[in-house]
Scaffold this motif. Structure first.
Motif, PDB file in Angstrom:
ATOM      1  N   HIS A 230       0.843  -1.191   0.000  1.00 52.48           N
ATOM      2  CA  HIS A 230       0.000   0.000   0.000  1.00 52.48           C
ATOM      3  C   HIS A 230       0.882   1.246   0.000  1.00 52.48           C
ATOM      4  O   HIS A 230       1.887   1.315   0.731  1.00 52.48           O
ATOM      5  CB  HIS A 230      -0.913  -0.002   1.233  1.00 52.48           C
ATOM      6  N   LEU A 233       0.482   2.707   3.754  1.00 48.52           N
ATOM      7  CA  LEU A 233       0.566   1.814   4.907  1.00 48.52           C
ATOM      8  C   LEU A 233       1.721   0.839   4.811  1.00 48.52           C
ATOM      9  O   LEU A 233       2.044   0.151   5.779  1.00 48.52           O
ATOM     10  CB  LEU A 233      -0.744   1.039   5.067  1.00 48.52           C
ATOM     11  N   LEU A 236       1.585  -5.350   3.588  1.00 53.03           N
ATOM     12  CA  LEU A 236       0.783  -6.157   4.500  1.00 53.03           C
ATOM     13  C   LEU A 236       0.321  -7.418   3.793  1.00 53.03           C
ATOM     14  O   LEU A 236       0.024  -7.405   2.604  1.00 53.03           O
ATOM     15  CB  LEU A 236      -0.416  -5.383   5.043  1.00 53.03           C
ATOM     16  N   ASP A 263       0.462  -7.369  12.592  1.00 56.53           N
ATOM     17  CA  ASP A 263       0.743  -6.047  12.036  1.00 56.53           C
ATOM     18  C   ASP A 263      -0.255  -5.714  10.927  1.00 56.53           C
ATOM     19  O   ASP A 263      -0.668  -4.560  10.772  1.00 56.53           O
ATOM     20  CB  ASP A 263       2.167  -5.992  11.489  1.00 56.53           C
ATOM     21  N   ALA A 264      -0.625  -6.731  10.140  1.00 56.52           N
ATOM     22  CA  ALA A 264      -1.578  -6.505   9.057  1.00 56.52           C
ATOM     23  C   ALA A 264      -2.942  -6.092   9.599  1.00 56.52           C
ATOM     24  O   ALA A 264      -3.624  -5.242   9.015  1.00 56.52           O
ATOM     25  CB  ALA A 264      -1.707  -7.758   8.203  1.00 56.52           C
ATOM     26  N   THR A 266      -3.459  -4.428  12.330  1.00 56.82           N
ATOM     27  CA  THR A 266      -3.307  -3.025  12.736  1.00 56.82           C
ATOM     28  C   THR A 266      -3.397  -2.108  11.528  1.00 56.82           C
ATOM     29  O   THR A 266      -4.044  -1.054  11.567  1.00 56.82           O
ATOM     30  CB  THR A 266      -1.962  -2.823  13.453  1.00 56.82           C
ATOM     31  N   SER A 267      -2.763  -2.489  10.427  1.00 55.05           N
ATOM     32  CA  SER A 267      -2.814  -1.687   9.206  1.00 55.05           C
ATOM     33  C   SER A 267      -4.238  -1.570   8.678  1.00 55.05           C
ATOM     34  O   SER A 267      -4.649  -0.512   8.201  1.00 55.05           O
ATOM     35  CB  SER A 267      -1.909  -2.304   8.135  1.00 55.05           C
ATOM     36  N   LEU A 271      -6.518   1.739   7.899  1.00 58.49           N
ATOM     37  CA  LEU A 271      -6.867   1.966   6.500  1.00 58.49           C
ATOM     38  C   LEU A 271      -8.033   2.933   6.348  1.00 58.49           C
ATOM     39  O   LEU A 271      -7.963   3.897   5.569  1.00 58.49           O
ATOM     40  CB  LEU A 271      -7.203   0.631   5.833  1.00 58.49           C
TER      41      LEU A 271
END
Length: 286
Positions: A230, A233, A236, A263-264, A266-267, A271
């Motif tokens: 991304h 971001l 991910l 972590d993904a 959280t992303s 978003l």
């Protein structure tokens, strides 16, 4: 698209990928000018007539039985999607829907899509047309509302849009999956003129599409993992699952998610909080 030609090319490519020793055909000897099994060897493994298999591979067989096709599929080592593709090509009329009938997202599918507010999801139909999407999908995959309706198509985005190519770090894998999905659709609806137009357009403008289309890889949409890069971001990895509409086998909802605490994940929460970027109202053609 010519159904007989598709069938012929599919069988030839599947036969060519088999090595005699891998197929349990170690007894077959002689010098080989091409890789893979010969027609007579494949017919012997399948326990079918060499003459009839030859006619099938040449697209000349008529009234082929399901049992015959299953025997050939077993000898070729076809998976479930490839087996279904073989039946679709060899037994015209097995697909249930008219390819020219407009697809409409029903209220239940729309309701389910609208309920997914924190994970990207979109609905695709025949030819990989994007029929509906939620806000996270717009922010992650493509700004679908800003695109002309004809460009809301995953195959066009993957092969013709520079931004989409940059979005997938494993672009080759994404492209191969996209072609295999499109090939599966072509097996169900080989007489669809809009699908033929799309394939012609992609073949004309993308050497990568021509290369992958010639492989005759085929599979439906199921589940897996995709990596995204991304622009704001970062990278991910998201898991995806395909959920088919109960009343339309050519309509599928694609849902992307991430394990809790990753972590993904959280992303994904970040978003929808990002301010919307300016839209260029179209694809950047490669």
């Amino acid at each position: 698209m010519d159904r007989a030609q598709q069938l012929s090319e599919f069988l030839k490519t599947r036969r060519a990928r088999l090595r005699p020793d891998e197929a349990g055909a170690g007894v077959f000897g002689g010098r080989r000018r091409v890789p893979g099994l010969r027609r007579e060897e494949l017919a012997l493994l399948a326990g079918v007539s060499v003459d009839y298999y030859t006619r099938l591979e040449q697209g000349r067989a008529r009234n082929v039985s399901a049992e015959f096709l299953d025997a050939v599929a077993g000898a070729l080592g076809l998976d479930a999607d490839e087996r279904a593709h073989l039946h679709n090509l060899a037994r015209p009329g097995s697909a249930r829907d008219r390819p020219d009938r407009p697809q409409r997202v029903g209220p239940e599918m729309r309701q389910a899509l609208d309920a997914l507010t924190t994970v990207p999801a979109y609905i695709i139909g025949r030819r990989l047309d994007v029929l509906a999407w939620n806000e996270p999908a717009r922010l992650l995959v493509a700004d679908f509302p800003a695109l002309p309706a004809t460009d809301r198509n995953m195959a066009r985005l993957v092969f013709l849009d520079a931004a989409s190519r940059a979005l997938y770090p494993d672009w080759e894998s994404k492209a191969r999956d996209t072609v295999a999905n499109l090939r599966f659709d072509a097996g169900r609806h080989p007489d669809d003129p809009r699908l033929a137009t799309l394939i012609g357009e992609l073949s004309l403008h993308s050497a990568d599409f021509r290369r992958l289309w010639a492989d005759h890889g085929v599979h439906g949409k199921t589940r897996g993992r995709k990596r995204f890069a991304h622009p704001r971001l970062g990278e991910l990895a998201l898991d995806y699952v395909a959920m088919r509409a109960p009343d339309d086998p050519d309509m599928t909802m694609m849902i992307y998610s991430a394990p809790t605490g990753s972590d993904a994940a959280t992303s994904l929460r970040l978003l929808t909080a990002l301010p919307a970027p300016p839209s260029d109202l179209g694809m950047t053609i490669i």
